[in-house]
Enzyme design. Structure first.
Site, PDB file in Angstrom:
ATOM      1  N   HIS A  49     -12.978 -33.966  28.260  1.00  0.00           N
ATOM      2  CA  HIS A  49     -13.829 -34.870  29.032  1.00  0.00           C
ATOM      3  C   HIS A  49     -15.246 -34.297  29.107  1.00  0.00           C
ATOM      4  CE1 HIS A  49     -12.339 -32.126  32.344  1.00  0.00           C
ATOM      5  NE2 HIS A  49     -13.635 -32.116  32.587  1.00  0.00           N
TER       6      HIS A  49
HETATM    7  P1  TYD Z   1      -7.525 -32.514  34.881  1.00  0.00           P
HETATM    8  O1  TYD Z   1      -8.827 -33.213  35.035  1.00  0.00           O
HETATM    9  O2  TYD Z   1      -6.474 -33.162  34.035  1.00  0.00           O
HETATM   10  O3  TYD Z   1      -7.767 -31.025  34.370  1.00  0.00           O
HETATM   11  P2  TYD Z   1      -8.449 -30.541  32.973  1.00  0.00           P
HETATM   12  O4  TYD Z   1      -9.559 -31.493  32.687  1.00  0.00           O
HETATM   13  O5  TYD Z   1      -8.943 -29.161  33.289  1.00  0.00           O
HETATM   14  O6  TYD Z   1      -7.423 -30.514  31.911  1.00  0.00           O
HETATM   15  O7  TYD Z   1      -6.948 -32.259  36.350  1.00  0.00           O
HETATM   16  C1  TYD Z   1      -5.589 -32.089  36.626  1.00  0.00           C
HETATM   17  C2  TYD Z   1      -5.272 -32.714  37.988  1.00  0.00           C
HETATM   18  O8  TYD Z   1      -5.903 -32.004  39.030  1.00  0.00           O
HETATM   19  C3  TYD Z   1      -5.697 -34.154  38.087  1.00  0.00           C
HETATM   20  O9  TYD Z   1      -4.678 -34.865  38.747  1.00  0.00           O
HETATM   21  C4  TYD Z   1      -6.933 -34.107  38.951  1.00  0.00           C
HETATM   22  C5  TYD Z   1      -6.690 -32.882  39.817  1.00  0.00           C
HETATM   23  N1  TYD Z   1      -7.931 -32.184  40.222  1.00  0.00           N
HETATM   24  C6  TYD Z   1      -8.255 -32.153  41.579  1.00  0.00           C
HETATM   25  O10 TYD Z   1      -7.588 -32.741  42.442  1.00  0.00           O
HETATM   26  N2  TYD Z   1      -9.374 -31.463  41.950  1.00  0.00           N
HETATM   27  C7  TYD Z   1     -10.142 -30.797  41.051  1.00  0.00           C
HETATM   28  O11 TYD Z   1     -11.149 -30.160  41.441  1.00  0.00           O
HETATM   29  C8  TYD Z   1      -9.787 -30.860  39.645  1.00  0.00           C
HETATM   30  C9  TYD Z   1     -10.620 -30.164  38.612  1.00  0.00           C
HETATM   31  C10 TYD Z   1      -8.667 -31.557  39.289  1.00  0.00           C
END
Ligand code: TYD
Length: 131
Positions: A49
């Site tokens: 992303h």
């Molecule tokens: P995700 O965006 O999939 O992580 P990455 O991009 O690092 O692979 O996030 C995983 C889950 O955690 C998703 O359900 C959103 C949640 N999340 C939060 O609640 N707070 C945060 O600060 C972050 C980064 C993710």
């Protein structure tokens, strides 16, 4: 591509090492959120992303992983394995993380609270926004 790797001062002595993170000092923004990834399974690719506004500083505090950063014009791969090094990821930068070592702990400092509306989760949409 202009990649900003920040060398963090390591306070070390015979007992071990310590790194301090202070906003507006060695962290170039006000820290509003800290999160960390651990227990990442082998062959997993995370991130995938970009953020419209968010700025982040990532530090691999243990182990190693690779980052792919894509600014829409070019992409670069970075190997992180140094807890005294921070990779600054500016807004509108596509990122992917992979090749996590089993013990990898990836800590992220961010300048805003979690906000799903700040995410661009489609690479096609990211490229369109860059145009
Ligand atoms: P995700 O965006 O999939 O992580 P990455 O991009 O690092 O692979 O996030 C995983 C889950 O955690 C998703 O359900 C959103 C949640 N999340 C939060 O609640 N707070 C945060 O600060 C972050 C980064 C993710």
């Amino acid at each position: 591509m202009d990649i900003k790797l920040i060398q963090l001062q390591k306070h070390g002595d015979a007992r071990g090492s310590l790194v301090s993170l202070e906003d507006q000092k060695n962290v170039p923004f006000t820290i509003r959120r800290v999160y960390y990834l651990f227990g990442t399974q082998p062959n997993v690719r995370r991130g995938l992303h970009a953020h419209k506004n968010l700025r982040q500083l990532v530090i691999v505090v243990r182990g190693s992983c690779r980052f792919l950063l894509d600014d829409g014009n070019e992409h670069i791969e970075i190997f992180l394995d140094n807890p005294a090094q921070g990779l600054l990821i500016e807004s509108m930068m596509w990122r992917e993380m992979y090749d996590f070592s089993e013990d990898c702990v990836l800590m992220v400092l961010a300048d805003a609270h979690y906000d799903e509306s700040d995410y661009i989760r489609s690479h096609e949409q990211f490229m369109e926004s860059k145009r």
